[in-house]
Enzyme design. Structure first.
Site, short mmCIF file in Angstrom:
data_model
loop_
_atom_site.label_atom_id
_atom_site.label_comp_id
_atom_site.label_asym_id
_atom_site.label_seq_id
_atom_site.Cartn_x
_atom_site.Cartn_y
_atom_site.Cartn_z
N ASP A 8 0.97 -1.23 0.17
CA ASP A 8 -0.36 0.13 -0.27
C ASP A 8 1.08 1.27 0.48
OD1 ASP A 8 -2.42 1.91 0.12
OD2 ASP A 8 -1.61 2.13 2.88
N ASP A 10 0.05 5.44 0.58
CA ASP A 10 -0.81 5.94 1.81
C ASP A 10 -0.97 5.40 2.96
OD1 ASP A 10 -0.93 9.10 2.19
OD2 ASP A 10 -2.57 9.24 1.17
N ASP A 204 -1.58 -0.73 6.03
CA ASP A 204 -1.42 0.42 7.30
C ASP A 204 -3.33 0.35 7.74
OD1 ASP A 204 -2.57 2.44 5.15
OD2 ASP A 204 -3.44 3.84 6.87
MG LIG Z 1 -3.26 3.01 3.17
#
Ligand SMILES: [Mg+2]
Length: 269
Positions: A8, A10, A204
């Site tokens: 991933d 961001d 995240d």
């Molecule tokens: Mg993310």
């Protein structure tokens, strides 16, 4: 055994324009270990080259061929289901390019599909067109369900919010491509030429990255560098009913784990 990673962006490698501590080292480590990886992003506005440029500007080495966006995955999904299909597009440069590169025909006349991503020039007129196309039988495809996006001056509505307007107008639920859908992960896994159980997802966000990775059958590696924190992790686990396979406080801990994993793998031969 893990042979490749889907990473991933961001909240995992950067926040907006700021690199997260260890992100450059993480990519460097994978390169040194010669472990393949792809960057997987729900962002449908940027082209893969645009995403790679953004990473390179922050000192994270990346090439366009390593970027899997929800726009590219959406276009590939439609092209696989119906090669050369006539599609109407509500979206930005990244989606337009993906549609063209997948060999689909862009049209506003009797499209077979409406592919919608983020469109910062979305209007009542475009909503009207989408309503009529879908009412006339076009299939509805949504690049990613994100309702809100962070920006430098606060939250902005995401592709999912526009998708919700189209869904309300038509009564038709779209096929969702981006995370938490497993479709984007499956298309990335296909590009790697591996099986799902040979791939691990690093992210995240429990509700998107980890949920999509688990749904696709991948191993899941949660990093507490963004949305999920030590404090809210249990809430996310009970909301998603998914437990990540591994949790890392920061990217340095993940790098240590990767190095151990690589040396174990090489011992096993
Ligand atoms: Mg993310």
């Amino acid at each position: 055994m893990i042979k490749a990673y889907l990473i991933d962006l961001d909240g995992t490698l950067y926040h907006g324009r700021h690199r997260i501590e260890g992100a450059d080292k993480l990519i460097q480590t994978l390169n040194e270990q010669a472990v393949p990886y792809l960057f997987v992003t729900n962002n449908s506005s940027r082209t893969p080259q645009g995403v790679a440029d953004h990473l390179n500007e922050m000192g994270i080495p990346a090439e366009a061929s390593q970027v899997c966006t929800s726009a590219v995955s959406a276009a590939e999904y439609v092209a696989e289901e119906s090669p050369g299909a006539k599609v109407a597009c509500i979206g930005e440069a990244g989606l337009l390019q993906a549609i063209d590169e997948a060999g689909l025909q862009r049209t506003e006349e009797k499209p077979e599909y409406v592919i919608q991503g983020i469109d910062r020039e979305f209007s009542y007129q475009k909503l009207t067109k989408a309503l009529r196309w879908i009412n006339d039988g076009a299939k509805s495809i949504l690049t990613n369900p994100d309702l809100q996006l962070p920006s430098d001056d606060g939250l902005t509505p995401g592709a999912g919010t526009i998708g919700a307007a189209i869904e309300a107008a038509t009564g038709v639920s779209p096929t969702v491509i981006g995370k938490p859908s497993s479709i984007i992960m499956k298309s990335a896994i296909e590009r790697l030429n591996l099986r799902a159980d040979e791939v691990a997802v690093i992210g995240d966000n429990m509700r998107t990255d980890i949920a999509a990775g688990a749904a696709a059958g991948c191993e899941t590696l949660l990093v507490l560098t963004g949305v999920t924190t030590k404090e809210n992790m249990d809430n996310h686990i009970s909301a998603t009913k998914i437990r990540p396979d591994h949790v890392f406080d920061n990217l340095h801990k993940l790098i240590e784990w990767l190095s151990q994993h690589a040396s174990q793998a090489s011992k096993k031969g």
